[in-house]
Write a protein that holds these residues in place. Structure first.
Motif, PDB file in Angstrom:
ATOM      1  N   ASN A 149      41.417  75.003  23.274  1.00 31.46           N
ATOM      2  CA  ASN A 149      40.636  73.869  23.771  1.00 31.46           C
ATOM      3  C   ASN A 149      40.397  73.998  25.272  1.00 31.46           C
ATOM      4  O   ASN A 149      39.293  73.741  25.778  1.00 31.46           O
ATOM      5  N   LYS A 150      41.462  74.393  25.987  1.00 30.60           N
ATOM      6  CA  LYS A 150      41.315  74.543  27.435  1.00 30.60           C
ATOM      7  C   LYS A 150      40.309  75.651  27.774  1.00 30.60           C
ATOM      8  O   LYS A 150      39.467  75.491  28.666  1.00 30.60           O
TER       9      LYS A 150
ATOM     10  N   ASP B 163      36.854  74.382  27.203  1.00 30.48           N
ATOM     11  CA  ASP B 163      36.469  73.470  28.289  1.00 30.48           C
ATOM     12  C   ASP B 163      36.058  74.269  29.523  1.00 30.48           C
ATOM     13  O   ASP B 163      35.068  73.929  30.205  1.00 30.48           O
TER      14      ASP B 163
END
Length: 982
Positions: free
Chosen positions: A719-720, A723
Motif C-alpha cells: 500500500n505504501k 501511494d
C-alpha cells in the motif's frame, strides 16, 4: 510606356493635330481612355525623371522596411530567450520526476511480488499443511541422523584404508632393502668369477674348450647338411619320376591337339562357304527389291492399274497417274507436260516418286485431317491422278530456277494441269505452313474487331456457303490466305499430297504439294483404302520379312564362321601351349637330373668331411683333457664361482619380484584410500543437503505459522509503495503540465522569431528589386539625356537650312495597309549600329490629303525620335525575345491587332517556343508574333523585354504611323514648324 494606348488611325490623327497646335518645343505622346477622351501626357524626359524619383522613393521605403524588420527580428529573438530558458529548466524537472516515478514503480513491483508470495503462503497456512510440514520435519530429522551415521561409517572405512596403505608402504620398503642386499651379493659373486677367470686366463683351457665346441659345431653342420642333401636327393628322384610321367601325357595330348587343329580348319572352310551362300541369297533379293523400288510411284501406279481385282475406275485412275509421272503425251486434260521426264527422277531417294516419300505423304494427309476435324469438315477422297499431279508440282520446284506454281509459268516451261494447287518448301510440315496464314486473319481482326464475323470460325461446322461468303470478304483485304482457305474448303475432294527432299533453294530444302481435281474429277478412294494400297505395295516390294530372314541367316553364318575361326585359334593355341609345356617339362627333367647328380656328389663329399671332422673332434677332446689336467684347482674354482654367480642372480630376480608385488599392493591401497575419501565427501555433502532441507522445512513451518502477520506486513508495504507511485505520478503530471504551458509560450515566441525572419527576407528581396528598378530607371534617363544632346546638335545644324513646303504634296511615303513589311516600306532604317527597320502605315481610304516634302522630313524626325526613345528604353535588353506579363487581370493586358483586322484584341498570356513568340488571344488559341501587332500595353505590366521581331517592330510601326498621320494633318492645316527634339 504605361499610359500609352493607340485605338485607331483617326484618333492618332487627332492626337497629332493637338500636338502640332501646342507651343511645346517637343512632340509629346498622348493617351486615350475607353471614352476616347484625349489627355496630354508629360514629356518623355519628365516621365523618365519621374520614374527615377519614384524608384528612389521605392528604394527608400524598402530600406526603411528592411531596417524596421531587422529591429523587429532582434526584439522577437530577445523576447523568445526567456520562454526557451524556462522551457529547458522545466524539462529537466520533468525528467527528474519521471526517474523518481520509475524508481517508485520498481519498488511497488517488488512489494507486489512479496504480497503475492505472502498471499500464496497464507492460502496454504491450514492446520493440515502445518501438521504435514511438522511431520516432514520429524522425518527429515531422522534422515539427518542416518546421514550422520553414514558419515561416521565412511570415516571409519577411510581410517582402515589408510592403515592398510601404511602397512603396504612398509612392506614395499622392506622389499626394496632386500633387493638392495641381493644386488650387493651378486656384485660380490661377479667379482669372484672375474678373479677366477683371471687365474685361468693364460692356461689355454678356454681355447681348448672353444676348439672342442668349434669342432662339435662343424661336425653338427656337416651331419645336418648330409641329412638335408639326402632329403633333397629323395625329393628330386621322386620329382624326376613324376616329370617323366607328365612328359608322356603331354606327348599324347599334343598329338590329339594337332588333329583338332586340322579338324577346326576343315570346319572353317565349310562355314565360309555357308556364309558366302547366305550373302549371295541376301544380295540377290536386295537387288530385286532395289530394282522394284527404282520404279517408285510408276511401279506403284502400274501395279494398281494391272491388278484386275481392282475396280475399273481405280485402275483407270492409276493408269492416268502412271502416264502423268512418266511424261506420256496427253496423259490428262489433253495436256502434255513437256518437262515431266526431266523433272521427275522416278524412284530416286529424294524424289517425290520414291516409295519413302509416298509413305511420308500419308502423314501429311492425317495431319491435315486433324485441322479439318476442328472445323467440323469432311475428309476428302484420295485421287491417284491428283497424287501424280502433286508429285510433278513438287519436283518442278527442284527442276525450275524459281519457286512458283508451274501453272503460272506456262509461258516459260509449257502447259500444266488446271487444278487447285498448293505448294510449300522448308523443313516444316506443309500442312502447318499453309494453315499458318490464319495469323494474317487473326492480326487483322485484332485491329478490326468487326471482321471477326468472317473468321471462318464463327459457325461450326463450317459450310460451303459460309466459306464462300468469308472468302469474298477477305479477297479485298491486305491478307494472304489462299493456302489456308484451300485447307479448310468444305467441299474439297479428290485430293493428292506429295513431297520431295531436294534442295530447292540455298538454305531451304524439301518441296511439298497438294493437288485437288476440281475441273474434271474422277472417282477417288477413301484415305484408309489408299493407305492400305500404299502399305501393301511397300510390303510386297520391300519384302522386309524375307530380307530380315536372309539377314538373320547371314548373321548366323557369320557367327558360325567366327566361332569356327575361334575354334582353329583355340586348337592352335592349345598345341602351342602343350608344346611349351612339353619343353618346360623336358627342361625340368634336365634340371632335376643335374640336381640329383650334384646332390649325390655333395653327399660323397659330406661323408669325407664327416670322417675328417670326427678325427678333429677326437683330437680336440684329447687337448682339452690335457689342459684340464694341468689347470687343476683353478678350473674348479672358476666353475664354483660361476655357480655362485648364477645363484646370486636368481636371488636378485626373486627379490625384485617381491618388490614389484609390494609396489602393486601400495598402489591398490592408495586407490582404496582415495575411494574412501570420496565416499566421506559424498556422505558429508548429503548430510549438508539433508540439513538444508530441514532448514527449509523449518522456514516453511515458520511461514505457515506466521502467514497472517507476514501477509499483513506485505500488504502494508505494498500500500505504501502504491501511494508513493501515485504521488510520483501526480508530480510528473504537474511538472508536465507546467512544461506544456511553457512550450506554448516558447512556440509562440519561436513563431514570432520565424515570422520576423521571413518578413526580413521579403523586405530584403523587395529592396533588391527596387534597387534594380532604380538602376534601370537611371540608365534609361542617362541614355535619354545623351540622345537628347545628340539631337540638339543635329537640329541646330538643320536650322541653318530650313525646308520650304512645296505646292504639290508628296505622297510617295504613304504605304497601303497590305504593304506593311519592312522590305516595301518607303521609310528606310538608319545606318546607326543600334537602329532597327520600321514600316510606316496609313489608311488610304480615310486620308485624302498628301504631305509636302518638308512634312515628310518632319515625319522622319518624329519617327527617328520615337525610335530612339524606344531603343533607349530597351538598349540593355536588345537580345531578349520574350514579353513578361506580370498580371493578366482585366485591368492588365497587352493588346494586339491580328493580321487582316483593324480591331485590337486583348492577350491572356505569352510563351516562347524554339525562339518564336506566341500570344494567347482566347482560351484555346495562340498566335505567332509575326501575325499580330502590339498596339497597347496597359495595367500592371512590364515591357522590359520586348521581342526583337514581330511585336517590337509593330509597336514602332504604330508609333511611326501616328507620327506620319500627325505630320500630314499639320501640313493640311497649313501649320509650319521647325523640326527639333521629338
Amino acid at each position: 510606356m504605361k499610359g500609352l494606348k493607340y485605338t485607331s488611325l483617326a484618333v492618332a490623327a487627332l492626337t497629332a493635330t493637338l500636338l502640332a497646335s501646342t507651343n511645346n518645343s517637343k512632340v509629346q505622346a498622348a493617351t486615350v481612355d475607353k471614352n476616347n477622351t484625349v489627355t496630354v501626357a508629360k514629356s518623355d524626359k519628365e516621365k523618365l525623371q519621374d520614374a527615377v524619383n519614384q524608384a528612389q522613393n521605392s528604394v527608400n521605403n524598402a530600406q526603411a522596411s528592411v531596417d524596421s524588420k531587422k529591429s523587429a527580428l532582434t526584439d522577437a529573438q530577445a523576447q523568445a530567450k526567456a520562454p526557451n530558458d524556462a522551457c529547458d529548466a522545466q524539462q529537466a524537472k520533468v525528467n527528474d520526476s519521471q526517474k523518481n516515478l520509475a524508481d517508485k514503480q520498481a519498488i511497488a513491483k517488488q512489494a507486489q511480488d512479496k504480497l503475492d508470495s505472502a498471499s500464496a503462503v497464507a492460502k496454504q497456512a491450514t492446520s493440515e499443511n502445518i501438521q504435514k510440514t511438522q511431520k516432514n520435519i520429524a522425518a527429515q530429522q531422522d534422515a539427518i541422523k542416518a546421514a550422520k551415521q553414514n558419515v561416521s561409517d565412511a570415516n571409519a572405512d577411510l581410517n582402515t584404508a589408510q592403515s592398510q596403505l601404511a602397512t603396504a608402504k612398509q612392506k614395499q620398503a622392506d622389499a626394496q632393502n632386500l633387493v638392495n642386499s641381493k644386488e650387493a651379493a651378486k656384485k660380490t659373486a661377479d667379482n669372484n668369477v672375474a678373479n677366477a677367470e683371471a687365474a685361468v686366463k693364460n692356461s689355454g683351457l678356454d681355447e681348448a674348450k672353444q676348439n672342442v665346441q668349434k669342432v662339435q659345431n662343424a661336425l653338427k653342420e656337416i651331419k645336418k647338411t648330409n641329412a638335408d642333401n639326402e632329403s633333397v636327393l629323395s625329393k628330386n628322384q621322386a620329382a624326376l619320376a613324376e616329370n617323366n610321367q607328365k612328359i608322356a601325357t603331354v606327348n599324347n595330348n599334343l598329338a590329339m591337339a594337332n588333329k583338332a587343329v586340322v579338324d577346326a580348319q576343315n570346319n572353317v572352310n565349310a562355314k565360309q562357304k555357308a556364309l558366302a551362300d547366305a550373302q549371295k541369297a541376301l544380295k540377290d533379293l536386295q537387288d530385286q527389291v532395289a530394282q522394284d523400288q527404282a520404279s517408285g510411284a510408276a511401279g506403284f501406279f502400274k501395279a494398281i492399274a494391272d491388278n484386275k481385282d481392282n475396280s475399273e475406275s481405280l485402275r483407270e485412275d492409276a493408269q492416268t497417274a502412271y502416264n502423268i509421272i512418266t511424261g506420256q503425251p496427253n496423259a490428262y486434260q489433253d495436256i502434255t507436260v513437256e518437262w515431266a521426264k526431266e523433272a521427275v527422277k522416278l524412284g530416286q531417294e529424294n524424289d517425290s516418286t520414291s516409295l519413302s516419300n509416298i509413305e511420308k505423304a500419308l502423314g501429311y494427309y492425317q495431319h491435315w485431317m486433324t485441322y479439318r476435324d476442328k472445323y467440323g469438315l469432311s475428309h476428302p477422297s484420295i485421287s491417284l491422278t491428283a497424287v501424280a499431279i502433286a508429285m510433278l508440282s513438287s519436283d518442278f520446284q527442284h527442276y525450275s530456277d524459281e519457286f512458283n506454281h508451274p501453272s503460272l509459268l506456262t509461258s516459260k516451261y509449257g502447259p500444266f494441269y488446271s487444278d487447285e494447287e498448293d505448294i510449300s518448301a522448308g523443313e516444316v510440315n506443309p500442312i502447318d505452313n499453309w494453315m499458318s496464314e490464319k495469323d494474317d486473319i487473326d492480326k487483322y481482326i485484332e485491329a478490326h474487331p468487326d471482321a471477326a464475323a468472317y473468321s471462318f470460325e464463327s459457325t461450326h461446322p463450317l459450310t460451303q456457303d459460309e466459306w464462300e461468303k468469308d472468302v469474298d470478304f477477305w479477297n479485298d483485304k491486305p491478307v494472304y490466305i489462299g493456302h489456308y482457305t484451300s485447307m479448310i474448303k468444305p467441299d474439297a475432294n479428290y485430293v493428292g499430297l506429295a513431297g520431295n527432299e531436294y534442295e530447292i533453294q540455298p538454305m531451304m530444302n524439301n518441296a511439298d504439294s497438294m493437288d485437288e481435281i476440281i475441273f474434271n474429277p474422277i472417282n477417288g478412294i477413301d484415305f484408309n483404302s489408299y493407305q492400305n494400297l500404299v502399305q501393301s505395295y511397300l510390303k510386297d516390294v520391300k519384302q522386309e520379312d524375307k530380307i530380315n530372314t536372309l539377314k538373320a541367316n547371314v548373321a548366323t553364318a557369320n557367327q558360325n564362321l567366327v566361332a569356327a575361326q575361334n575354334a582353329v585359334k583355340s586348337a592352335q593355341n592349345n598345341v602351342q601351349s602343350l608344346q611349351a609345356n612339353l619343353a618346360e617339362l623336358n627342361n625340368g627333367s634336365t634340371k632335376i637330373n643335374k640336381a640329383i647328380s650334384d646332390t649325390q656328389a655333395a653327399l660323397a663329399k659330406g661323408q669325407e668331411n664327416l670322417e675328417f671332422e670326427q678325427k678333429q673332434l677326437d683330437q680336440a677332446n684329447q687337448t682339452l683333457a690335457d689342459v684340464q689336467a694341468k689347470v687343476g684347482t683353478k678350473a674348479k674354482a672358476l666353475e664354483d664361482a660361476k655357480a655362485a654367480q648364477a645363484k646370486a642372480a636368481e636371488a636378485v630376480a626373486q627379490a625384485q619380484n617381491v618388490l614389484s608385488e609390494a609396489t602393486a599392493a601400495v598402489k591398490a591401497s592408495q586407490a582404496k584410500v582415495d575411494a574412501a575419501q570420496n565416499d566421506v565427501q559424498a556422505k558429508d555433502n548429503n548430510l549438508k543437503s539433508v540439513q538444508a532441507a530441514l532448514d527449509s522445512l523449518n522456514q516453511a513451518l515458520n511461514n505457515l505459522e506466521n502467514a497472517q502477520s507476514n501477509l499483513s506486513a506485505a500488504q502494508t508495504a505494498f500500500n505504501k509503495a502504491n501511494d508513493d507511485v501515485t504521488a510520483a505520478n501526480k508530480a510528473v503530471k504537474a511538472q508536465q503540465l507546467i512544461l506544456d504551458t511553457l512550450k506554448e509560450s516558447k512556440s509562440k515566441a519561436d513563431a514570432q522569431v520565424t515570422n520576423a525572419s521571413e518578413e526580413l527576407k521579403k523586405a530584403e528581396a523587395e529592396l533588391a528589386a527596387e534597387q534594380s528598378k532604380l538602376e534601370d530607371a537611371k540608365a534609361r534617363l542617362d541614355a535619354f539625356n545623351k540622345k537628347e544632346t545628340e539631337n540638339s546638335h543635329k537640329e541646330a545644324s538643320n536650322a541653318e537650312n530650313p525646308v520650304t513646303p512645296t505646292n504639290k504634296p508628296d505622297t510617295s511615303h504613304v504605304v497601303k495597309p497590305s504593304d506593311k513589311t519592312d522590305e516595301d516600306s518607303t521609310v528606310k532604317p538608319t545606318d546607326k549600329p543600334d537602329s532597327h527597320s520600321e514600316a510606316s502605315t496609313t489608311n488610304s481610304s480615310e486620308t485624302t490629303t498628301t504631305a509636302t516634302e518638308s512634312d515628310v522630313k518632319d515625319t522622319d524626325t518624329v519617327k527617328e525620335n520615337a525610335k530612339a526613345d524606344l531603343k533607349t528604353n530597351n538598349k540593355s535588353e536588345e537580345k531578349s525575345s520574350t514579353v513578361k506579363i506580370i498580371d493578366n487581370s482585366d485591368s492588365s493586358a497587352v493588346s494586339v491587332v491580328l493580321n487582316g483586322s483593324n480591331t485590337p484584341v486583348k492577350t491572356f498570356g505569352e510563351k516562347t517556343v524554339n525562339g518564336t513568340t506566341y500570344y494567347k488571344v482566347s482560351a484555346n488559341r495562340w498566335v505567332k508574333d509575326d501575325k499580330a501587332h502590339v498596339v497597347a500595353v496597359t495595367g500592371n505590366v512590364t515591357t522590359n523585354k520586348l521581342p526583337q521581331t514581330g511585336a517590337k517592330n509593330e509597336l514602332i510601326a504604330a508609333l511611326s504611323g501616328l507620327a506620319v498621320a500627325g505630320t500630314t494633318l499639320v501640313s493640311y492645316l497649313g501649320i509650319n514648324r521647325k523640326k527639333k527634339n521629338n
